[in-house]
Scaffold this active site. Structure first.
Site, PDB file in Angstrom:
ATOM      1  N   LYS A 265      34.577  38.887  44.862  1.00  0.00           N
ATOM      2  CA  LYS A 265      34.607  40.207  44.238  1.00  0.00           C
ATOM      3  C   LYS A 265      33.185  40.732  43.964  1.00  0.00           C
ATOM      4  O   LYS A 265      32.213  39.988  44.025  1.00  0.00           O
ATOM      5  CB  LYS A 265      35.407  40.152  42.928  1.00  0.00           C
ATOM      6  CG  LYS A 265      36.809  39.535  43.063  1.00  0.00           C
ATOM      7  CD  LYS A 265      37.739  40.340  43.955  1.00  0.00           C
ATOM      8  CE  LYS A 265      39.212  40.222  43.618  1.00  0.00           C
ATOM      9  NZ  LYS A 265      40.005  39.249  44.414  1.00  0.00           N
TER      10      LYS A 265
HETATM   11  C1  PLP Z   1      41.506  38.832  43.734  1.00  0.00           C
HETATM   12  C2  PLP Z   1      42.737  39.526  43.267  1.00  0.00           C
HETATM   13  C3  PLP Z   1      43.592  38.978  42.307  1.00  0.00           C
HETATM   14  C4  PLP Z   1      43.523  37.564  41.832  1.00  0.00           C
HETATM   15  O1  PLP Z   1      42.360  37.155  41.350  1.00  0.00           O
HETATM   16  P1  PLP Z   1      41.940  35.609  41.349  1.00  0.00           P
HETATM   17  O2  PLP Z   1      40.720  35.624  40.513  1.00  0.00           O
HETATM   18  O3  PLP Z   1      41.678  35.216  42.763  1.00  0.00           O
HETATM   19  O4  PLP Z   1      43.060  34.831  40.729  1.00  0.00           O
HETATM   20  C5  PLP Z   1      44.640  39.755  41.834  1.00  0.00           C
HETATM   21  N1  PLP Z   1      44.870  40.984  42.317  1.00  0.00           N
HETATM   22  C6  PLP Z   1      44.100  41.532  43.270  1.00  0.00           C
HETATM   23  C7  PLP Z   1      44.404  42.908  43.741  1.00  0.00           C
HETATM   24  C8  PLP Z   1      43.024  40.808  43.804  1.00  0.00           C
HETATM   25  O5  PLP Z   1      42.296  41.346  44.785  1.00  0.00           O
END
Ligand code: PLP
Length: 369
Positions: free
Chosen positions: A185
């Site tokens: 992210k």
């Molecule tokens: C990355 C993501 C998540 C989950 O996050 P994690 O930290 O990997 O558990 C949830 N929703 C969306 C839309 C994502 O892109």
């Protein structure tokens, strides 16, 4: 071929030299988790950066989704989008909630508010939209519907770190918003996440929930879970927060370059900035119209791969097509024509702060025929 692979993303990292003194301090303090010094510091710093009053750190971005549903006691059915990462819908399933998929808006790729109202039943208790690619949902319209029918709204804001509309955080919308700080992210703590709420009492309850439900040494107030972020990742997060504005500015430059080169390519659609929005440029999706472009999305995706350029078909397949969910009535393709079309036409291009001019050129040369 000795050419370097261009990956779809690359993590933002603090400098190791900066990180080592923090590690030394954590070793000296001998307090590794459970609301430690750096955990508290990071919550404070994030509240300030994100312009929100209350934030609870988590060990990933999936647990805050699950805990938000617990905190608000959501049951029955929840209206959501099939065009997201699976964790959105999985959080409902883990809470024994039935997901009800509705179609998306073709321009923003976000849940289409016009479709939400028609999907409401007596069992509906909440709406769970996603700010896909960090593009803000129509939060006003969604809130109107929620107010009219007495529903809660939980935003999966995993893509929307730092996104603002008219100078206000997108995280102000709804009852709660969740963030992911996963390595892929815009802002990361390696693994990590957070739950944003608007009320001190609600934050306290969330903090119980992420620590097994402990409200005191011998008091358990809920069947909580372990979602706590540790000191090492909190310290890492403090350092990365200092770099995130620079990273977003660099991503913006990549996005401008991509758009300029691809905007007028027949059969390729790019997403433009929205007026009044501070975007975070978390992803760079392009949408392929096979007939006009002369190549399908998959043909383009594999062509890029052959040239060592890794795109990502994000989000494809739709969540509603996975085995757990495809039996649901709302998962039928006829119910989701726009999402189906978008999922079949999208490919996200490499997008991160450290992409070089040469790498950008190489991506573009393979698309703008
Ligand atoms: C990355 C993501 C998540 C989950 O996050 P994690 O930290 O990997 O558990 C949830 N929703 C969306 C839309 C994502 O892109």
């Amino acid at each position: 071929m000795d050419e370097k692979l261009i990956t779809v993303t690359s993590p933002l990292l603090p400098s190791l030299d900066d990180f080592l003194p923090y590690l030394q301090d954590i070793w000296d303090r001998k307090w590794l988790t459970n609301n430690g010094h750096y955990h508290q510091e990071l919550e404070k710093a994030l509240c300030e950066y994100l312009k929100v009053p209350y934030i609870s750190l988590f060990t990933n971005g999936t647990l805050p989704l699950m805990c938000a549903l617990q905190a608000l006691r959501i049951t029955g059915e929840v209206i959501t989008t099939p065009f997201s990462f699976v964790a959105t819908t999985h959080s409902l399933w883990w809470n024994g909630i039935k997901p009800v998929f509705v179609d998306i808006d073709p321009d923003t790729c976000n849940i289409d508010p016009a479709k939400v109202e028609a999907a409401i039943t007596p069992r509906t208790t909440a709406i769970m939209p996603v700010h896909v690619y960090g593009k803000p949902c129509d939060t006003e319209r969604i809130q109107e519907i929620a107010d009219k029918y007495g529903l809660k709204v939980i935003y999966d804001a995993a893509h929307a770190f730092g996104v603002e509309v008219d100078g206000r955080s997108i995280l102000e919308a709804g009852d709660m918003s969740t963030l992911s700080f996963h390595a892929t992210k815009v802002y990361n703590t390696i693994e990590g996440g957070a739950l944003v709420c608007h009320d001190e009492k609600v934050k306290r309850r969330i903090d119980y929930l992420k620590n097994f439900g402990f409200a005191g040494e011998t008091t358990i107030v809920a069947p909580g879970i372990n979602g706590k972020m540790d000191e090492i990742r909190s310290a890492y997060g403090l350092l990365n927060l200092k770099r995130v504005d620079g990273a977003i500015a660099a991503r913006r430059r990549v996005a401008m370059r991509y758009r300029e080169a691809l905007r007028n390519v027949p059969g390729i659609r790019v997403m433009e900035d929205m007026p009044g929005v501070r975007h975070n440029y978390s992803y760079f999706p392009v949408f392929v119209d096979a007939e006009k472009y002369g190549m399908t999305r998959d043909e383009l995706y594999f062509k890029l791969k052959g040239e060592n350029v890794l795109g990502r078909r994000y989000f494809y397949p739709l969540i509603s097509e996975f085995s757990t969910y495809r039996g649901l009535d709302s998962a039928r393709m006829e119910n989701l024509p726009v999402a189906t079309r978008v999922a079949d036409s999208v490919v996200c291009l490499p997008m991160y702060h450290s992409l070089t001019e040469g790498e950008i050129e190489k991506v573009l040369i393979n698309i703008a025929l």
